[in-house]
Enzyme design. Structure first.
Site, PDB file in Angstrom:
ATOM      1  N   TYR A   1       3.964  -6.687  -9.420  1.00 41.98           N
ATOM      2  CA  TYR A   1       2.688  -7.261  -8.983  1.00 41.98           C
ATOM      3  C   TYR A   1       2.363  -8.408  -9.935  1.00 41.98           C
ATOM      4  O   TYR A   1       2.253  -8.185 -11.147  1.00 41.98           O
ATOM      5  CB  TYR A   1       1.564  -6.232  -9.051  1.00 41.98           C
ATOM      6  CG  TYR A   1       1.639  -5.153  -7.991  1.00 41.98           C
ATOM      7  CD1 TYR A   1       2.450  -4.037  -8.137  1.00 41.98           C
ATOM      8  CD2 TYR A   1       0.876  -5.257  -6.826  1.00 41.98           C
ATOM      9  CE1 TYR A   1       2.492  -3.040  -7.161  1.00 41.98           C
ATOM     10  CE2 TYR A   1       0.907  -4.269  -5.851  1.00 41.98           C
ATOM     11  CZ  TYR A   1       1.724  -3.162  -6.019  1.00 41.98           C
ATOM     12  OH  TYR A   1       1.758  -2.189  -5.051  1.00 41.98           O
TER      13      TYR A   1
ATOM     14  N   TYR B   1      -2.185   5.295  -8.273  1.00 42.88           N
ATOM     15  CA  TYR B   1      -1.058   4.682  -7.567  1.00 42.88           C
ATOM     16  C   TYR B   1      -0.119   5.734  -6.970  1.00 42.88           C
ATOM     17  O   TYR B   1       0.325   5.602  -5.831  1.00 42.88           O
ATOM     18  CB  TYR B   1      -0.280   3.741  -8.503  1.00 42.88           C
ATOM     19  CG  TYR B   1       0.567   2.757  -7.720  1.00 42.88           C
ATOM     20  CD1 TYR B   1       0.048   1.548  -7.299  1.00 42.88           C
ATOM     21  CD2 TYR B   1       1.881   3.078  -7.361  1.00 42.88           C
ATOM     22  CE1 TYR B   1       0.802   0.662  -6.545  1.00 42.88           C
ATOM     23  CE2 TYR B   1       2.643   2.201  -6.604  1.00 42.88           C
ATOM     24  CZ  TYR B   1       2.099   0.990  -6.206  1.00 42.88           C
ATOM     25  OH  TYR B   1       2.847   0.134  -5.444  1.00 42.88           O
TER      26      TYR B   1
ATOM     27  N   PRO C   1      -3.973  -4.320   1.179  1.00 45.14           N
ATOM     28  CA  PRO C   1      -2.670  -3.690   0.904  1.00 45.14           C
ATOM     29  C   PRO C   1      -2.257  -3.617  -0.564  1.00 45.14           C
ATOM     30  O   PRO C   1      -1.213  -3.046  -0.876  1.00 45.14           O
ATOM     31  CB  PRO C   1      -1.689  -4.586   1.682  1.00 45.14           C
ATOM     32  CG  PRO C   1      -2.376  -5.900   1.788  1.00 45.14           C
ATOM     33  CD  PRO C   1      -3.839  -5.626   1.837  1.00 45.14           C
TER      34      PRO C   1
ATOM     35  N   HIS D   1      10.929   5.547  -7.119  1.00 41.74           N
ATOM     36  CA  HIS D   1      10.559   4.691  -8.250  1.00 41.74           C
ATOM     37  C   HIS D   1       9.702   5.456  -9.242  1.00 41.74           C
ATOM     38  O   HIS D   1       8.773   6.158  -8.854  1.00 41.74           O
ATOM     39  CB  HIS D   1       9.774   3.469  -7.756  1.00 41.74           C
ATOM     40  CG  HIS D   1      10.645   2.442  -7.088  1.00 41.74           C
ATOM     41  ND1 HIS D   1      10.233   1.155  -6.880  1.00 41.74           N
ATOM     42  CD2 HIS D   1      11.904   2.520  -6.609  1.00 41.74           C
ATOM     43  CE1 HIS D   1      11.209   0.480  -6.288  1.00 41.74           C
ATOM     44  NE2 HIS D   1      12.228   1.295  -6.103  1.00 41.74           N
TER      45      HIS D   1
ATOM     46  N   LYS E   1      -1.952   1.694   0.068  1.00 40.53           N
ATOM     47  CA  LYS E   1      -2.571   2.977   0.386  1.00 40.53           C
ATOM     48  C   LYS E   1      -2.787   3.276   1.874  1.00 40.53           C
ATOM     49  O   LYS E   1      -3.086   4.420   2.236  1.00 40.53           O
ATOM     50  CB  LYS E   1      -3.948   3.061  -0.309  1.00 40.53           C
ATOM     51  CG  LYS E   1      -3.855   3.134  -1.804  1.00 40.53           C
ATOM     52  CD  LYS E   1      -3.185   4.425  -2.218  1.00 40.53           C
ATOM     53  CE  LYS E   1      -2.911   4.522  -3.678  1.00 40.53           C
ATOM     54  NZ  LYS E   1      -1.805   5.415  -3.996  1.00 40.53           N
TER      55      LYS E   1
HETATM   56  C1  PHB Z   1       5.549  -3.322   0.746  1.00 39.55           C
HETATM   57  O1  PHB Z   1       6.665  -2.969   0.312  1.00 39.55           O
HETATM   58  O2  PHB Z   1       5.421  -3.800   1.877  1.00 39.55           O
HETATM   59  C2  PHB Z   1       4.365  -3.187  -0.130  1.00 39.55           C
HETATM   60  C3  PHB Z   1       4.508  -2.659  -1.387  1.00 39.55           C
HETATM   61  C4  PHB Z   1       3.403  -2.533  -2.214  1.00 39.55           C
HETATM   62  C5  PHB Z   1       2.173  -2.944  -1.772  1.00 39.55           C
HETATM   63  C6  PHB Z   1       2.026  -3.459  -0.489  1.00 39.55           C
HETATM   64  C7  PHB Z   1       3.118  -3.584   0.338  1.00 39.55           C
HETATM   65  O3  PHB Z   1       1.109  -2.840  -2.594  1.00 39.55           O
END
Ligand code: PHB
Ligand code: APR
Length: 394
Positions: free
Chosen positions: A201, A385, A293, A72, A297
């Site tokens: 997000y 990120y 989460p 990505h 990270k």
């Molecule tokens: C996930 O794909 O499980 C995932 C992706 C991004 C995050 C947390 C979990 O910030």
């Protein structure tokens, strides 16, 4: 039984450490209390930083990643019913993230480890660590009712937040820093193609939501819920209805729906223990720190720790110098705290805190507006990120 490094825990930290040591000609044995199947099937996060991907390739376990990892170049922040793309690659001079489930990372590392003749004892019972104040540390465990003692030079505590290594050290030797968040995430795995090519997000008045994926056919979605939320209160239809509301846009965005394969609620906390070492015991990964989460990270931080530890051990075995081993904690913590800050910041910016007042809500929206409209602000998000350099502080 004897080895150079006794590793407790076959999560990403323990398995990667064992590999790195093997590459440096150092012997290790991994002791894990769960079954191989349990460890490989546990659904966890799935975003790998560039540095994690590079390291996996470097040590020859990048084949699955190469074949199935989804690269990505950006992500979306969505708030006030509008989406804003953060061009991760454009803002970082070409870095990317790779979507590849943690359980796949575990499987690839385990397969490679066993193929190379490495030793992993699964389903070990009553695992305990001893003698790490002196020069003769041991890991004891029971296997099929036989007591085993593994003598080693060093112990690596890679046994996660609930493991036994950290609590085996006298509490006065450590300082713990902790923050528990007043919410959790309800996560689902759905048998349906992702609804967008990139991660989304969402900050919504009803709470945070996240769109992620595991493959071109499997979607991973999360909802902010109460920390002690009973998953039985969430029949599938209710989950989809809530997700649809939070992902709504002015343009009429709809999530693709499909059968839910798995669902669970997890709490969220920030936690750091200092120092990350005591005598000949070294903590790495979730055993030493937990991040919420939101920045994806946890796994990457575990990998960064063991990279430092493997280098320090390689220095010791090749030259007898303990210089880097003595600095292990200091080197790791410099990076750990920056990642803690980032994970806390992403969490604070995107979740609804019940005790926030209308001022706080407006400030939160102003922050999102700033991050998505200022190049330097979005560059800072992007830099963190995709992953801060692994060797900062070394
Ligand atoms: C996930 O794909 O499980 C995932 C992706 C991004 C995050 C947390 C979990 O910030
Ligand atoms: N004895 C042996 N093994 C143990 C014990 C014990 N007493 N207690 C726990 N373990 C094992 C767990 O079963 C698990 O397989 O230690 C391993 C720890 O792995 P993780 O919890 O995955 O921790 P870590 O390797 O540090 O990786 C951190 O994993 O938890 C996720 O989101 C987190 O992505 C982050 C990453």
């Amino acid at each position: 039984m004897r080895t150079q490094v006794g590793i407790v825990g076959a999560g990403p930290a323990g398995l990667m450490l064992s590999h790195l040591l093997h590459s440096a000609g150092i012997e290790s044995v991994v002791v894990e209390n769960r079954s191989r199947r349990y460890v490989e099937e546990r659904v966890r996060a799935g975003v790998l930083e560039q540095g994690t991907v590079d390291l996996m390739r470097e040590i020859g376990v990048g084949e699955g990643l190469q074949r199935e990892g989804l690269i990505h170049h950006g992500l979306e922040l969505r708030f006030s019913r509008r989406g804003h793309r953060i061009d991760l690659s454009g803002l970082t001079g070409g870095s990317t993230i790779t979507i590849y489930g943690q359980n796949r990372v575990i499987k690839d590392l385990t397969d490679a480890q066993l193929a190379a003749g490495g030793q992993i004892f699964f389903e070990a019972e009553d695992v305990s660590v001893h003698g790490f104040d002196g020069t003769k540390p041991t890991v004891r465990f029971r296997l099929d009712n036989t007591l085993n003692e593994l003598e080693c030079d060093f112990i690596a505590g890679c046994d996660g937040y609930h493991g036994i290594c950290r609590p085996s050290v006298p509490p006065a030797a450590f300082t713990e820093y902790d923050r528990v968040y007043p919410f959790g995430w309800l996560g689902i795995l759905a048998d349906v193609a992702p609804s967008s090519e990139e991660l989304i997000y969402v900050r919504h008045e009803r709470g945070f939501a996240l769109h992620s994926m595991r493959s071109p056919r499997i979607t991973r979605l999360y909802l902010q819920v109460a920390p002690d939320e009973d998953i039985n209160n969430w029949p599938d239809e209710k989950i989809w209805a809530e997700l649809q509301r939070r992902f709504e846009t002015e343009g009429g965005f709809r999530l693709k729906e499909g059968p839910i394969l798995q669902k669970a609620v997890t709490g969220m906390r920030s936690f750091v223990v200092e120092p990350m070492q005591h005598g000949t015991l070294f903590l790495a990964g979730d055993a030493a720190h937990i991040v919420p989460p939101t920045g994806a990270k946890g796994l990457n931080l575990a990998i960064a720790d063991v990279r430092v530890l493997a280098r320090a051990l390689a220095e010791f075995y090749s030259s007898g110098s303990r210089r880097m081993l003595e600095r292990y904690s200091e080197i790791c913590l410099r990076r750990v705290w920056k990642v803690q800050r980032f994970s806390w910041w992403m969490t604070s910016m995107l979740h609804i805190f019940d005790d926030d007042n209308p001022f706080d809500r407006r400030r939160q929206l102003a922050e999102l507006d700033y991050v998505t409209s200022s190049r330097v602000a979005s560059q800072s998000l992007a830099e963190n990120y995709v992953g801060l350099p692994m060797d900062w502080g070394a």
